[in-house]
Design a protein around this motif. Sequence first.
Motif, PDB file in Angstrom:
ATOM      1  N   THR A  19       0.851  -1.198   0.000  1.00 32.17           N
ATOM      2  CA  THR A  19       0.000   0.000   0.000  1.00 32.17           C
ATOM      3  C   THR A  19       0.885   1.247   0.000  1.00 32.17           C
ATOM      4  N   LEU A  20       0.671   2.110  -0.981  1.00 36.29           N
ATOM      5  CA  LEU A  20       1.393   3.382  -1.085  1.00 36.29           C
ATOM      6  C   LEU A  20       0.534   4.475  -0.465  1.00 36.29           C
ATOM      7  N   THR A  21       1.100   5.203   0.489  1.00 32.25           N
ATOM      8  CA  THR A  21       0.336   6.212   1.234  1.00 32.25           C
ATOM      9  C   THR A  21       0.963   7.588   1.066  1.00 32.25           C
ATOM     10  N   ALA A  22       0.114   8.573   0.806  1.00 36.64           N
ATOM     11  CA  ALA A  22       0.527   9.977   0.728  1.00 36.64           C
ATOM     12  C   ALA A  22      -0.126  10.744   1.867  1.00 36.64           C
ATOM     13  N   MET A  23       0.656  11.604   2.525  1.00 37.22           N
ATOM     14  CA  MET A  23       0.130  12.426   3.619  1.00 37.22           C
ATOM     15  C   MET A  23       0.481  13.882   3.349  1.00 37.22           C
ATOM     16  N   GLY A  24      -0.466  14.754   3.645  1.00 39.28           N
ATOM     17  CA  GLY A  24      -0.228  16.174   3.448  1.00 39.28           C
ATOM     18  C   GLY A  24      -0.936  16.995   4.507  1.00 39.28           C
ATOM     19  N   SER A  25      -0.423  18.192   4.734  1.00 42.35           N
ATOM     20  CA  SER A  25      -1.033  19.092   5.727  1.00 42.35           C
ATOM     21  C   SER A  25      -0.959  20.519   5.205  1.00 42.35           C
ATOM     22  N   ARG A  26      -1.682  21.403   5.888  1.00 43.04           N
ATOM     23  CA  ARG A  26      -1.670  22.834   5.565  1.00 43.04           C
ATOM     24  C   ARG A  26      -2.096  23.099   4.129  1.00 43.04           C
ATOM     25  N   TRP A  27      -3.293  22.683   3.774  1.00 41.70           N
ATOM     26  CA  TRP A  27      -3.859  23.027   2.472  1.00 41.70           C
ATOM     27  C   TRP A  27      -5.129  23.842   2.662  1.00 41.70           C
ATOM     28  N   GLN A  28      -5.216  24.937   1.914  1.00 45.62           N
ATOM     29  CA  GLN A  28      -6.400  25.795   1.929  1.00 45.62           C
ATOM     30  C   GLN A  28      -6.392  26.650   0.656  1.00 45.62           C
ATOM     31  N   PRO A  29      -7.480  26.679  -0.105  1.00 46.85           N
ATOM     32  CA  PRO A  29      -8.777  26.018   0.102  1.00 46.85           C
ATOM     33  C   PRO A  29      -8.659  24.492   0.064  1.00 46.85           C
ATOM     34  N   GLU A  30      -9.794  23.831   0.323  1.00 44.08           N
ATOM     35  CA  GLU A  30      -9.805  22.376   0.369  1.00 44.08           C
ATOM     36  C   GLU A  30      -9.309  21.789  -0.953  1.00 44.08           C
ATOM     37  N   PRO A  31      -8.373  20.834  -0.907  1.00 45.06           N
ATOM     38  CA  PRO A  31      -7.813  20.285  -2.142  1.00 45.06           C
ATOM     39  C   PRO A  31      -8.540  19.026  -2.613  1.00 45.06           C
ATOM     40  N   GLU A  32      -8.197  18.611  -3.814  1.00 49.13           N
ATOM     41  CA  GLU A  32      -8.575  17.315  -4.349  1.00 49.13           C
ATOM     42  C   GLU A  32      -7.304  16.518  -4.609  1.00 49.13           C
ATOM     43  N   VAL A  33      -7.394  15.188  -4.543  1.00 47.85           N
ATOM     44  CA  VAL A  33      -6.224  14.357  -4.799  1.00 47.85           C
ATOM     45  C   VAL A  33      -6.544  13.362  -5.910  1.00 47.85           C
ATOM     46  N   THR A  34      -5.515  13.014  -6.679  1.00 46.15           N
ATOM     47  CA  THR A  34      -5.662  12.084  -7.793  1.00 46.15           C
ATOM     48  C   THR A  34      -4.421  11.201  -7.884  1.00 46.15           C
ATOM     49  N   TRP A  35      -4.651   9.886  -8.034  1.00 50.45           N
ATOM     50  CA  TRP A  35      -3.574   8.932  -8.301  1.00 50.45           C
ATOM     51  C   TRP A  35      -3.618   8.546  -9.782  1.00 50.45           C
ATOM     52  N   LEU A  36      -2.445   8.445 -10.418  1.00 48.60           N
ATOM     53  CA  LEU A  36      -2.356   8.002 -11.804  1.00 48.60           C
ATOM     54  C   LEU A  36      -1.228   6.987 -11.949  1.00 48.60           C
ATOM     55  N   ASP A  37      -1.404   6.033 -12.878  1.00 49.49           N
ATOM     56  CA  ASP A  37      -0.323   5.096 -13.125  1.00 49.49           C
ATOM     57  C   ASP A  37       0.650   5.682 -14.138  1.00 49.49           C
ATOM     58  N   SER A  38       1.640   4.900 -14.546  1.00 48.52           N
ATOM     59  CA  SER A  38       2.688   5.406 -15.428  1.00 48.52           C
ATOM     60  C   SER A  38       2.161   5.787 -16.802  1.00 48.52           C
ATOM     61  N   LYS A  39       0.952   5.290 -17.184  1.00 50.33           N
ATOM     62  CA  LYS A  39       0.350   5.619 -18.471  1.00 50.33           C
ATOM     63  C   LYS A  39      -0.621   6.794 -18.381  1.00 50.33           C
ATOM     64  N   GLY A  40      -0.788   7.357 -17.166  1.00 52.90           N
ATOM     65  CA  GLY A  40      -1.701   8.477 -16.989  1.00 52.90           C
ATOM     66  C   GLY A  40      -3.132   8.084 -16.697  1.00 52.90           C
ATOM     67  N   THR A  41      -3.374   6.787 -16.454  1.00 52.52           N
ATOM     68  CA  THR A  41      -4.720   6.321 -16.134  1.00 52.52           C
ATOM     69  C   THR A  41      -5.048   6.621 -14.674  1.00 52.52           C
ATOM     70  N   VAL A  42      -6.234   7.192 -14.432  1.00 56.39           N
ATOM     71  CA  VAL A  42      -6.632   7.525 -13.064  1.00 56.39           C
ATOM     72  C   VAL A  42      -6.927   6.246 -12.292  1.00 56.39           C
ATOM     73  N   LEU A  43      -6.376   6.169 -11.077  1.00 58.55           N
ATOM     74  CA  LEU A  43      -6.540   5.000 -10.224  1.00 58.55           C
ATOM     75  C   LEU A  43      -7.437   5.336  -9.035  1.00 58.55           C
ATOM     76  N   GLN A  44      -8.026   4.306  -8.466  1.00 57.41           N
ATOM     77  CA  GLN A  44      -8.941   4.497  -7.339  1.00 57.41           C
ATOM     78  C   GLN A  44      -8.174   4.408  -6.020  1.00 57.41           C
ATOM     79  N   GLY A  45      -8.047   5.534  -5.338  1.00 56.25           N
ATOM     80  CA  GLY A  45      -7.424   5.546  -4.022  1.00 56.25           C
ATOM     81  C   GLY A  45      -8.455   5.803  -2.939  1.00 56.25           C
ATOM     82  N   ILE A  46      -8.017   5.677  -1.705  1.00 56.83           N
ATOM     83  CA  ILE A  46      -8.884   5.942  -0.553  1.00 56.83           C
ATOM     84  C   ILE A  46      -8.299   7.141   0.191  1.00 56.83           C
TER      85      ILE A  46
END
Length: 279
Positions: free
Chosen positions: A168-195
């Motif tokens: 499981t690959l995990t990304a953590m972030g803090s101090r974002w404003q306005p509220e952000p969106e996150v997106t995972w993509l594979d090496s071909k640019g295909t959007v992946l489903q993260g939690i």
Amino acid sequence: MATMGNIIFWSMIVLIIAFSTLIILILALSLSNDSSSTSSVVSRDRFPLANLGQDVLLSCHLTVAAAVQVTGAVAVTWTKAYLSGEVYKYQDSAPQLEDQNPQFDGRTQVFPDAVARGNGSLLIMAVTSRDDGVYTCSISSSNLDGSVHIHLRTAAYSKPTFSVKDGTLTAMGSRWQPEPEVTWLDSKGTVLQGITLFTENPTGMYSFVSSLKQVNVPTTYTFKVQNLLVTATSSTNVTGSGVTEKTTFSFSSSTVPVLSPSRFLLPLSGLLMYAVGCT
């Protein structure tokens, strides 16, 4: 005694005059903004973006030709739209802060040596969301004067961190404003489903934890976190020994659009036709 039709007719005329006045005002403001580009005072960045809590320098200086011609002491005044008082004033080789708005007390300064050379750039320390807005920098001397408008935008952003465990690959972030969106993509640019789980603290700052399960090893994934003003793009290389990443930031140049006068022309023509029909 006036008939109902006459009352409606003259009411429409008053509205048309009011809207026409508004159009003239908008045009005048647009022309004044355009004229700032030919002023002897310019800015290297008229739409800066400040990271909340950090310092920002608002650029304002005389053009090269004007700087060569300047004579006498240079005065610099900073104001902010819709704010009483001044942001900062430097005149007669000293700060003049009697009319400074309390919002900027102890948080602003110019640099005297730079001012003498026609550079009135303003440092704002510990930027807050209240600092967002349009500033006017005015520089004058005995033989010239000019001004430039600068739109300061504020946001909070930080570099995400990554870890990998049990596939499981995990990304953590803090101090974002306005509220952000996150997106995972594979090496071909295909959007992946993260939690992803977002958390907002009492100050309105957002943090997040986003996980991508069953990642391949070795492989490269792209992780994007973005809000209206900032995008952080991370290229993550997952190997058997862990994860390495490289993050770059990009910033939106979008600003609040100026209303085009043409948006008022159609409603005005409709009002006029309605008014004529009521007579």
